[in-house]
Design an enzyme around this catalytic site. Structure first.
Site, mmCIF file in Angstrom:
data_model
loop_
_atom_site.group_PDB
_atom_site.id
_atom_site.type_symbol
_atom_site.label_atom_id
_atom_site.label_comp_id
_atom_site.label_asym_id
_atom_site.label_seq_id
_atom_site.Cartn_x
_atom_site.Cartn_y
_atom_site.Cartn_z
ATOM 1 N N CYS A 144 72.697 50.674 162.157
ATOM 2 C CA CYS A 144 73.966 51.136 161.789
ATOM 3 C C CYS A 144 74.995 49.864 161.473
ATOM 4 C CB CYS A 144 74.605 52.338 162.333
ATOM 5 S SG CYS A 144 76.241 53.020 161.462
ATOM 6 N N CYS A 147 78.870 51.239 161.774
ATOM 7 C CA CYS A 147 79.257 51.270 163.192
ATOM 8 C C CYS A 147 79.511 50.295 163.793
ATOM 9 C CB CYS A 147 78.274 52.268 163.882
ATOM 10 S SG CYS A 147 77.430 53.517 162.789
ATOM 11 N N ASP A 148 78.501 49.278 163.689
ATOM 12 C CA ASP A 148 78.457 47.810 164.755
ATOM 13 C C ASP A 148 78.649 46.689 164.131
ATOM 14 O OD1 ASP A 148 77.655 49.905 166.585
ATOM 15 O OD2 ASP A 148 75.601 49.782 166.588
#
Ligand code: NAP
Length: 321
Positions: A144, A147-148
């Site tokens: 992701c 997300c990261d």
């Protein structure tokens, strides 16, 4: 609409939607607006792949929107209609006598009965399956970018894949670093020309074609990714690429193991539906990335959700008249 209050079967809901992505949320909007008591069962977080998608530029009405923002807007619309969200994992679906009800059985044994069910469970990201991938998950290996990505500001980031997801997420990751590698196993990409040209012409993306990742190597002491072993698919030559992060975007597989017994899937595990998004079991519908089809987009998921809901509204109106 027929009055079902005299029906023998006790229904918890008119409609259960399994999966809270764009297909499931759209179906719930249509059903609830048609006065069907509707619940969405979601295993993790509402939004499906939208919450893992950075920028969206092909959803009508928005020339640019972040995936999580589009997801939130859809969720707000669903909540406003008072659709219920049930956070649980489905173990199986039982089709009851004469198809007049479906029982959705949860992993923990809880049962919910409805007149109809829509499966909108989407798909799960595919793993490369090489040594080190699992070991370094969350220590450099991530599925992701939204997300990261920010965790790797100024670091070397490597994306794997040659589809829309790999190209779009590689482009997105250039906002965090000037060093993004994109490794793809051949020279042709599965995207439109505009997207692939953007990748090819980007000064901060290094394309490595004809290679696959064969191992993720980390620093045992610090427990983080430091490099990848890669192999040329033509020459079989083995090389190494220094990297701090690995984002595999190599496609995904439909989430359908819980309906295996029903015999509604094709050999790839995708659910077979007709043009009404109906499976071969009356009252059981499917929508979105989980169904067998060629074009998987947010807009086609939304389309499927609307079609499934509309036809099951007719089904519920007619099935025990
Ligand atoms: P995809 O289109 O299936 O592409 C997967 C890519 O990963 C392919 O290039 C494939 O290589 C490569 N690959 C597969 N297995 C591999 C392995 N073991 N090792 C190395 N490479 C491997 O998947 P996606 O990009 O996740 O997209 C999924 C669906 O969502 C598609 O239908 C796509 O159109 C859609 N989508 C659309 C958008 C958009 O329109 N903006 C954005 C994201 C996703 P080969 O090409 O050699 O097979």
């Amino acid at each position: 609409m027929k009055d079902h209050t005299k029906d023998k079967v006790k229904y918890d809901y008119d409609l259960i939607v399994i999966g809270g992505g764009p297909a499931g949320m759209t179906a719930a909007i249509y059903a609830q607006r048609a006065n069907l008591k509707t619940a969405i069962i979601e295993k993790y977080i509402v939004g499906g792949k939208m919450i893992k998608t950075s920028e969206i530029e092909n959803y009508p009405g928005y020339d640019y929107i972040l995936g999580p923002d589009l997801s939130e807007k859809m969720q707000q619309q669903v909540e406003k209609l008072k659709v219920e969200f049930i956070y649980d994992e489905v173990n199986t679906i039982v089709d009851n006598e004469n198809h007049t009800s479906k029982t959705v059985v949860m992993i923990g044994g809880n049962k919910i009965t409805a007149k109809a069910v829509i499966i909108a469970t989407g798909s799960l990201e595919r793993k490369i399956g090489c040594p080190g991938e699992e070991e370094y998950a969350n220590r450099g290996v991530s599925y992701c970018a939204v997300c990261d990505g920010a965790l790797f500001k100024g670091k070397i980031i490597t994306v794997v894949g040659g589809g829309y997801a790999a190209c779009e997420e590689a482009l997105y990751l250039t906002r965090f670093t000037k060093q993004v590698n994109l490794i793809h196993r051949r020279e042709q990409f599965r995207t439109d020309e505009k997207t692939v040209n953007k990748v090819k012409n980007h000064p901060n993306i290094t394309l490595i074609t004809d290679y696959v990742v064969t191992e993720v190597i980390g620093d045992d002491l610090k427990k983080k990714v430091i490099k990848l072993k890669i192999q040329n698919v033509k020459t079989k030559a083995i090389n190494e690429v220094a990297t701090d992060a690995l984002f595999p975007y190599i496609g995904s597989d439909p989430v359908t193991s819980f309906v295996k017994e029903l015999g509604i899937c094709d050999s790839n595990g995708c659910i077979i539906t007709n043009d009404k998004c109906q499976t071969k079991i009356p009252g059981l519908y499917a929508a979105g990335d989980v169904i067998a089809k060629n074009l998987r987009q947010i807009v086609t998921a939304v389309n499927d959700g609307a079609i499934a809901a509309q036809y099951l509204i007719n089904f519920i109106d007619n099935f025990n008249e």
